[in-house]
Enzyme design. Sequence first.
Site, PDB file in Angstrom:
ATOM      1  N   HIS A 307       1.869 -10.952  -2.985  1.00 17.20           N
ATOM      2  CA  HIS A 307       2.937 -10.835  -1.998  1.00 17.20           C
ATOM      3  C   HIS A 307       4.026  -9.937  -2.545  1.00 17.20           C
ATOM      4  CE1 HIS A 307       6.006 -11.866   0.918  1.00 17.20           C
ATOM      5  NE2 HIS A 307       5.000 -12.246   1.674  1.00 17.20           N
ATOM      6  N   ASP A 364      -1.720 -16.438   4.176  1.00 18.56           N
ATOM      7  CA  ASP A 364      -2.961 -16.149   4.896  1.00 18.56           C
ATOM      8  C   ASP A 364      -4.205 -16.710   4.224  1.00 18.56           C
ATOM      9  OD1 ASP A 364      -1.807 -14.692   6.996  1.00 18.56           O
ATOM     10  OD2 ASP A 364      -1.592 -12.943   5.721  1.00 18.56           O
TER      11      ASP A 364
HETATM   12  N1  CMC Z   1      -6.218  -8.278  -5.265  1.00 16.96           N
HETATM   13  C1  CMC Z   1      -6.295  -7.555  -6.413  1.00 16.96           C
HETATM   14  N2  CMC Z   1      -5.251  -6.890  -6.961  1.00 16.96           N
HETATM   15  C2  CMC Z   1      -4.079  -6.953  -6.328  1.00 16.96           C
HETATM   16  C3  CMC Z   1      -3.910  -7.698  -5.122  1.00 16.96           C
HETATM   17  C4  CMC Z   1      -5.039  -8.363  -4.598  1.00 16.96           C
HETATM   18  N3  CMC Z   1      -4.929  -9.066  -3.470  1.00 16.96           N
HETATM   19  N4  CMC Z   1      -2.623  -7.582  -4.705  1.00 16.96           N
HETATM   20  C5  CMC Z   1      -2.013  -6.789  -5.598  1.00 16.96           C
HETATM   21  N5  CMC Z   1      -2.874  -6.417  -6.584  1.00 16.96           N
HETATM   22  C6  CMC Z   1      -2.570  -5.615  -7.771  1.00 16.96           C
HETATM   23  C7  CMC Z   1      -2.425  -4.124  -7.427  1.00 16.96           C
HETATM   24  O1  CMC Z   1      -3.657  -3.455  -7.548  1.00 16.96           O
HETATM   25  C8  CMC Z   1      -1.405  -3.692  -8.442  1.00 16.96           C
HETATM   26  O2  CMC Z   1      -2.074  -3.565  -9.688  1.00 16.96           O
HETATM   27  P1  CMC Z   1      -1.587  -2.449 -10.757  1.00 16.96           P
HETATM   28  O3  CMC Z   1      -0.195  -2.840 -11.140  1.00 16.96           O
HETATM   29  O4  CMC Z   1      -2.577  -2.547 -11.872  1.00 16.96           O
HETATM   30  O5  CMC Z   1      -1.656  -1.126 -10.029  1.00 16.96           O
HETATM   31  C9  CMC Z   1      -0.470  -4.890  -8.579  1.00 16.96           C
HETATM   32  O6  CMC Z   1      -1.284  -6.030  -8.237  1.00 16.96           O
HETATM   33  C10 CMC Z   1       0.755  -4.851  -7.641  1.00 16.96           C
HETATM   34  O7  CMC Z   1       0.270  -4.654  -6.311  1.00 16.96           O
HETATM   35  P2  CMC Z   1       1.014  -3.788  -5.213  1.00 16.96           P
HETATM   36  O8  CMC Z   1       0.007  -3.334  -4.204  1.00 16.96           O
HETATM   37  O9  CMC Z   1       1.857  -2.736  -5.876  1.00 16.96           O
HETATM   38  O10 CMC Z   1       1.999  -4.855  -4.598  1.00 16.96           O
HETATM   39  P3  CMC Z   1       2.710  -4.748  -3.210  1.00 16.96           P
HETATM   40  O11 CMC Z   1       3.925  -5.571  -3.316  1.00 16.96           O
HETATM   41  O12 CMC Z   1       2.888  -3.318  -2.810  1.00 16.96           O
HETATM   42  O13 CMC Z   1       1.653  -5.386  -2.168  1.00 16.96           O
HETATM   43  C11 CMC Z   1       0.419  -6.937  -0.884  1.00 16.96           C
HETATM   44  C12 CMC Z   1       1.699  -6.676  -1.705  1.00 16.96           C
HETATM   45  C13 CMC Z   1       0.555  -8.256  -0.145  1.00 16.96           C
HETATM   46  C14 CMC Z   1       0.271  -5.819   0.171  1.00 16.96           C
HETATM   47  C15 CMC Z   1      -0.783  -6.969  -1.851  1.00 16.96           C
HETATM   48  O14 CMC Z   1      -0.648  -8.016  -2.786  1.00 16.96           O
HETATM   49  C16 CMC Z   1      -2.127  -7.100  -1.103  1.00 16.96           C
HETATM   50  O15 CMC Z   1      -2.684  -6.079  -0.685  1.00 16.96           O
HETATM   51  N6  CMC Z   1      -2.646  -8.357  -0.906  1.00 16.96           N
HETATM   52  C17 CMC Z   1      -3.850  -8.561  -0.149  1.00 16.96           C
HETATM   53  C18 CMC Z   1      -3.532  -8.521   1.338  1.00 16.96           C
HETATM   54  C19 CMC Z   1      -2.812  -9.779   1.802  1.00 16.96           C
HETATM   55  O16 CMC Z   1      -3.196 -10.891   1.474  1.00 16.96           O
HETATM   56  N7  CMC Z   1      -1.770  -9.573   2.618  1.00 16.96           N
HETATM   57  C20 CMC Z   1      -0.996 -10.681   3.200  1.00 16.96           C
HETATM   58  C21 CMC Z   1       0.400 -10.726   2.665  1.00 16.96           C
HETATM   59  S1  CMC Z   1       1.291 -12.240   3.091  1.00 16.96           S
HETATM   60  C22 CMC Z   1       1.399 -12.295   4.804  1.00 16.96           C
HETATM   61  C23 CMC Z   1       1.967 -11.094   5.460  1.00 16.96           C
HETATM   62  O17 CMC Z   1       2.794 -10.364   4.934  1.00 16.96           O
HETATM   63  O18 CMC Z   1       1.572 -10.849   6.585  1.00 16.96           O
END
Ligand code: CMC
Length: 428
Positions: A307, A364
């Site tokens: 998140h 989720d």
């Molecule tokens: N699985 C594997 N690796 C992950 C995941 C995941 N679900 N989420 C983040 N990471 C890794 C990412 O690859 C990055 O690694 P590194 O630092 O080595 O490059 C690190 O963790 C930070 O991730 P980020 O993408 O920079 O973080 P963000 O704040 O931009 O993204 C997020 C947040 C929710 C989009 C992301 O965690 C994600 O894609 N999660 C899966 C989709 C999901 O469950 N979304 C629902 C969010 S909650 C409800 C809502 O908002 O609607």
Amino acid sequence: MSDIATLEVNGQKYDFPLIKGTENEVAIDIKTLRGATEGIVTIDPGYKNTGSCESGITFLDGEKGILRYRGYSIEDLAEKADFLEVAYALIFGDLPNKEQLDKFHTDIKANSIVDDDVKKIVDAFPKAAHPMGVLSSLTSALTAFNPSSVDVSSEEEMYNSVVKILGKFPVLVAWAMRKKQGLPLDYGDSSLGYVENILKMMFKQPNEEYVQNEILVDALDKLLILHADHEQNCSTSTVRIVGSSHAGLFASLSAGISALWGPLHGGANQAVLEMLEAIKEDGGDTKKYMAKAKDKNDPFRLMGFGHRVYKNFDPRARIIKTAADEVLADLGIEDPILDIAKGLEQEALNDEYFVKRKLYPNVDFYSGIIYRAMGIPVEMFTAMFALGRLPGWIAQWREMRLRKEPIGRPRQIYIGKNLREFTGINER
Ligand code: CMC
């Protein structure tokens, strides 16, 4: 702590005031930056460090796992309130007394008929259409059927638009689902509670009496409350920015629905269930999927994990996990997918990759398991999220308009070509 931040650029110092929220969050107010520095702006892709507004609606502390709507804790609201009370509190600021709640519900019911011509639009969509696309289109189409809701500025006009959309949106959600199932479109029953009526509109079979199941009513009430607002997330920011051009409420909500659809946002609930299904079909090998999620050459992510704001735990996920256990037990359902989900969570909580990046189950991760137990098709999961988020979007849109916020219009740093000579088509 000083209440001034000083920025030095090329030896020249600029002072900017610090502003503090009621929960002591601090921001540097850079409203005067561009003028004072003659053109310097800030850049922050994904707005990871940028506050877009001051808001009195929802407070969350991602480190401590705190979520409050209008000062009320999410745990209290999920346990003790119903969805309509929460919607009222989000939109108008305080929990309603009995009289206020009754009037609110009566006004919503009085506005819950959708023009019958909207059915023709529903009919024009192919059955295979994703419900989120249908919902976004229908919500936008409502502006054409309710022109008085387009240009609203007084609080009274806003109230009329608010009760209209709260009345009509559940009808659209139910129709989007029934269309896919080939069931006749229905209007439900205004003698029922708001959430009871939603269930009846979705599930009533044309040849049977619909019998309410209190377990389902409670479960849906809780899920909708947990999704009702989450401050300046992607879809809410979309609603605010579209509304900032003084586009009407319904048009702004339609844009928010599109933003919610994406799998990194609300679309994750559908993606989680599809992922858990795929793991089950693949023999339940969670380790294989954990490895895929950690492999930087593999685009696969563990859906329902991570998140932008929560870096410790998502309080909504905790409540939903307990609810999933209870609802499945109450309904007498054993779903192997729940065990796969719990197994994945345990592995992730003990895995260095996830621990280091502070990745925990989000709202989720377990919600789809409850929706499925309730008989809601997977493709409808994100539409259910939209139903829950509706009051939050409305509250944020209304706050933005009442605070007379300026049109949202970010700056950029141009990295394209410098001026070059035009060449005619035969010389290119
Ligand atoms: N699985 C594997 N690796 C992950 C995941 C995941 N679900 N989420 C983040 N990471 C890794 C990412 O690859 C990055 O690694 P590194 O630092 O080595 O490059 C690190 O963790 C930070 O991730 P980020 O993408 O920079 O973080 P963000 O704040 O931009 O993204 C997020 C947040 C929710 C989009 C992301 O965690 C994600 O894609 N999660 C899966 C989709 C999901 O469950 N979304 C629902 C969010 S909650 C409800 C809502 O908002 O609607």
